[in-house]
Design a protein around this motif. Structure first.
Motif, PDB file in Angstrom:
ATOM      1  N   ASN A 352      -7.607 -37.187  -0.634  1.00 28.81           N
ATOM      2  CA  ASN A 352      -7.514 -36.675   0.589  1.00 28.81           C
ATOM      3  C   ASN A 352      -6.081 -35.728   0.565  1.00 28.81           C
ATOM      4  O   ASN A 352      -5.534 -35.378   1.809  1.00 28.81           O
ATOM      5  CB  ASN A 352      -7.594 -37.589   1.770  1.00 28.81           C
ATOM      6  N   GLU A 354      -4.599 -32.457   0.838  1.00 25.11           N
ATOM      7  CA  GLU A 354      -4.878 -31.136   1.386  1.00 25.11           C
ATOM      8  C   GLU A 354      -3.724 -30.174   0.929  1.00 25.11           C
ATOM      9  O   GLU A 354      -3.832 -28.966   1.426  1.00 25.11           O
ATOM     10  CB  GLU A 354      -5.053 -31.209   2.801  1.00 25.11           C
ATOM     11  N   SER A 357      -4.433 -29.278  -3.983  1.00 28.50           N
ATOM     12  CA  SER A 357      -5.982 -29.651  -3.993  1.00 28.50           C
ATOM     13  C   SER A 357      -6.349 -30.455  -5.191  1.00 28.50           C
ATOM     14  O   SER A 357      -5.819 -30.406  -6.137  1.00 28.50           O
ATOM     15  CB  SER A 357      -6.953 -28.475  -3.842  1.00 28.50           C
ATOM     16  N   ARG A 573      -3.472 -31.625   8.474  1.00 26.20           N
ATOM     17  CA  ARG A 573      -4.073 -32.191   7.291  1.00 26.20           C
ATOM     18  C   ARG A 573      -3.196 -32.882   6.060  1.00 26.20           C
ATOM     19  O   ARG A 573      -3.539 -32.874   5.200  1.00 26.20           O
ATOM     20  CB  ARG A 573      -5.340 -31.501   6.550  1.00 26.20           C
ATOM     21  N   THR A 611     -15.192 -32.502   1.520  1.00 28.85           N
ATOM     22  CA  THR A 611     -14.427 -31.619   0.588  1.00 28.85           C
ATOM     23  C   THR A 611     -14.621 -30.093   1.192  1.00 28.85           C
ATOM     24  O   THR A 611     -15.663 -30.066   1.944  1.00 28.85           O
ATOM     25  CB  THR A 611     -14.813 -31.621  -0.890  1.00 28.85           C
TER      26      THR A 611
END
Length: 694
Positions: A352, A354, A357, A573, A611
């Motif tokens: 997870n 962000e 990546s 995020r 995703t």
């Protein structure tokens, strides 16, 4: 004989180094006594074979060294844990304001970027020993106020590797070229940045000169070192191990990169489109942010201006390429240099994450496989974190084990030749998203079959960039994209899953689309919605070609009822909260404090974004590899093109009764540097997805 002078040696049990060495804190300032400290500390200045600041001498690269006293006194040779982290010598926290301050400055000439690769080597008058250097060391060399960041202290990561110090490893920290204490210009993603850290590995291996002072008079050898090095660290510090590994430098036996970058282009961009946070899109932003040397009071105004000119030219060079790939990015594309890799790797990443990546870990994995080197991967369900967060006093267990114990076993094998089963780890160890206490062992990241997702919709759909009409903002983007169709997005659903399905790898979403409407002559009427500096804002037009007509593509797990999932909870995020399961449950050994064993907090929602990815409609040739995003076209309204969008790799189990949703939208407010006005027509029947399944 005092405790400090005992002839301690590393002890290995169950394949791991044991915490048999005493510890003395290095942050104690005037109370730190080099003559009695259990850990000997000092700084060295390694001479590089390049000169970025034009003084005719090889740039000196500062490194902070911590060695157990027994090794420093010559009782054994210590292996080194090396973190290459440009932030550790200080940062310039005024980065956003600074970019606005220099936005009106003209582009300096290319002479400002000239680098001399044949500087005059130093000629030391004598060599001194480690103990001599340590007794003369001043703690203010590694623990001092960060003048660019308020009340912060430099080398704030001094405690990160105490676990390894009490087990007999040496720990080396360096911020690299262009940072405070080092020479030169911070040059993010360059060969010089990479090589400034390679030089330190060479010194540890006995192949390069270093000095005990910046006057280049007293040279010093790593007389305590066994010549073997493991590089590790998170984020930027997880990037440099991979960069250095591609040089094949002797002495680098293994790397343990955590959330590291494999390619700087696809860190900031994705298939021709901007993907990172808007105000940080220029590489020169990060270069200035890390350029703590800028605050060196010994610099003249001329020297300080030279740093600014260097970074300003760096900005303009990136602006020439916009959001497309070009030669500008090649030095920072480490995947192109896989044939130079000579070491092993244990790669760590959060599913997870962000910030960096997951595509970055996958490209790094492919590079080590291409080089035919031993490589293993550990994937957790967290964001941009290390499984043990020493600075926050907590960690997560990995398959019932402490993270540092796993790394200990790995590097004990490679740095001390301990015969253990480190290399028999599963190829991929991945935390399950349905049950975070379950860790799945995977023989290969590559899967043998794909599930072909096909749209059941016909006709065409037109989507635009009117956020207000769609009721979309940073806070609700994922929710509305997953649960509602709007003028900004269209969802395409699978049937309900009859059984649990596990996705593993990079999903490729395919579709045909055309620019429907928008005033290209006015660059689609751009708005600076994030109030970024002029140069960052002009990234989308400075190249002189149509650029960044963005589509956002998501793969979502949706259900009729709320279900628990691990998701970020902040608009940017970045944050997944943790809760303590076992206070003091992570044991560091020796006299070190224990950390709390924690787990990720789940949320109950009817959706989870598995995703995502971005693509520029101007880059229909763009594919998985970063360099495929070099060619772009001028869009013509109504002229259809085919696109293959590679979503960030995932490992995710969709439970029975849930559905998959492929979502195609326009702009993502979280990662939108330039808000534009345009619409796109999608051929619904063309929407397909190749979904790798276990």
């Amino acid at each position: 004989m005092t405790m400090n002078s005992k002839k301690l040696m590393p002890v290995f049990e169950n394949g791991m180094a044991q915490p048999v060495f005493p510890f003395t804190d290095g942050k104690t300032g005037d109370a730190y006594d080099a003559k009695t400290s259990d850990i000997v500390r000092f700084c060295v200045y390694v001479e590089a074979n390049f000169d970025t600041n034009g003084d005719g001498k090889g740039d000196l690269i500062k490194a902070f060294v911590q060695v157990p006293r027994s090794a420093a006194e010559g009782n054994y040779k210590a292996a080194s844990v090396f973190e290459a982290r440009p932030y550790c010598a200080g940062v310039n926290a005024d980065g956003y304001d600074h970019m606005k301050e220099v936005e009106g400055n003209a582009c300096p000439g290319p002479d400002s970027m000239k680098i001399n690769y044949s500087p005059e080597p130093g000629n030391p008058s004598k060599y001194i020993s480690t103990m001599e250097a340590a007794e003369k060391a001043d703690p203010a060399d590694w623990r001092f106020p960060d003048h660019g960041n308020g009340d912060a202290m430099c080398y704030e990561n001094i405690d990160t590797y105490n676990y390894y110090l009490v087990r007999g490893f040496a720990v080396v920290l360096s911020a690299g070229v262009g940072t405070l204490g080092s020479d030169g210009f911070e040059y993010t993603g360059s060969d010089c940045e990479r090589d400034s850290f390679r030089c330190i590995v060479e010194w540890l291996h006995g192949d390069r000169i270093a000095y005990a002072d910046r006057n280049r008079e007293e040279a010093i050898r790593a007389d305590w070192s066994n010549g073997k090095v493991a590089m590790t660290g998170r984020s930027y510090a997880g990037t440099m191990p991979f960069a250095v590994a591609t040089t094949g430098v002797a002495g680098l036996e293994t790397i343990v990169p955590v959330a590291g970058i494999s390619d700087w282009y696809s860190f900031l961009n994705q298939q021709g489109a901007q993907r990172y946070w808007p105000a940080e899109m220029l590489m020169s932003f990060l270069a200035y942010f890390c350029a703590s040397r800028y605050n060196d009071p010994a610099l003249t105004e001329e020297q300080r201006q030279a740093i600014l000119d260097f970074h300003q030219y760096f900005s303009y060079e990136q602006m020439k390429t916009g959001f497309d790939y070009s030669d500008f990015w090649k030095e920072g594309n480490y995947t192109l240099k896989a044939d130079g890799i000579r070491c092993s790797a244990l790669i760590i990443h959060g599913l997870n994450d962000e910030n960096v990546s997951t595509k970055q870990f996958e490209m790094m994995l492919h590079s080590f496989e291409e080089a035919d080197r031993t490589v293993k991967v550990i994937l957790h369900q967290g964001p941009h974190i290390t499984p043990t967060m020493a600075n926050k006093g907590y960690g997560i267990s990995i398959n019932g084990r402490n993270y540092d114990d796993i790394v200990n076993k790995w590097i004990s094998h490679y740095l001390y030749d301990v015969e253990n089963d480190a290399e028999n780890m599963p190829a991929v160890l991945v935390q399950n998203n349905v049950d975070q206490d379950q860790w799945d062992e995977v023989d290969s990241w590559e899967t043998e079959r794909d599930y072909e997702f096909c749209s059941s919709l016909t006709g065409t759909t037109v989507i635009d960039t009117d956020w207000e009409k769609a009721g979309i903002n940073k806070e609700n983007f994922d929710e509305r994209m997953s649960l509602l169709d709007s003028n900004m997005n269209q969802r395409y659903f699978s049937n309900k899953a009859a059984d649990d399905l596990t996705i593993q790898g990079s999903v490729c979403v395919k579709f045909d689309a055309a620019l429907k409407d928008g005033d290209a002559s006015k660059n689609f009427e751009p708005e600076n919605i994030n109030d970024v500096d002029r140069l960052s804002f002009e990234l989308g037009s400075a190249s002189g070609k149509m650029d960044d007509v963005k589509l956002t593509v998501l793969l979502c797990d949706v259900a009729d009822e709320e279900f628990p999932s691990i998701q970020t909870v902040d608009p940017e995020r970045n944050v997944i909260p943790v809760v303590v399961r076992n206070k003091g449950g992570i044991h560091n050994g020796g006299d070190l404090p224990d950390f709390d064993q924690s787990v990720f907090e789940t949320v109950n929602r009817k959706y989870c974004v598995i995703t995502r990815a971005y693509i520029d409609l101007c880059n229909p040739e763009s594919g998985y590899a970063p360099e495929t995003s070099e060619n772009s076209i001028e869009l013509v309204p109504g002229e259809k093109h085919s696109y293959n969008v590679y979503l960030n790799p995932a490992r995710y189990t969709v439970e029975a009764g849930h559905r998959l949703a492929v979502v195609i939208g326009t702009e993502d407010p979280v990662n939108c540097l330039i808000h534009k006005k345009y619409s796109v027509e999608i051929d619904n029947a063309s929407v397909k997805a190749d979904i790798p399944m276990v």
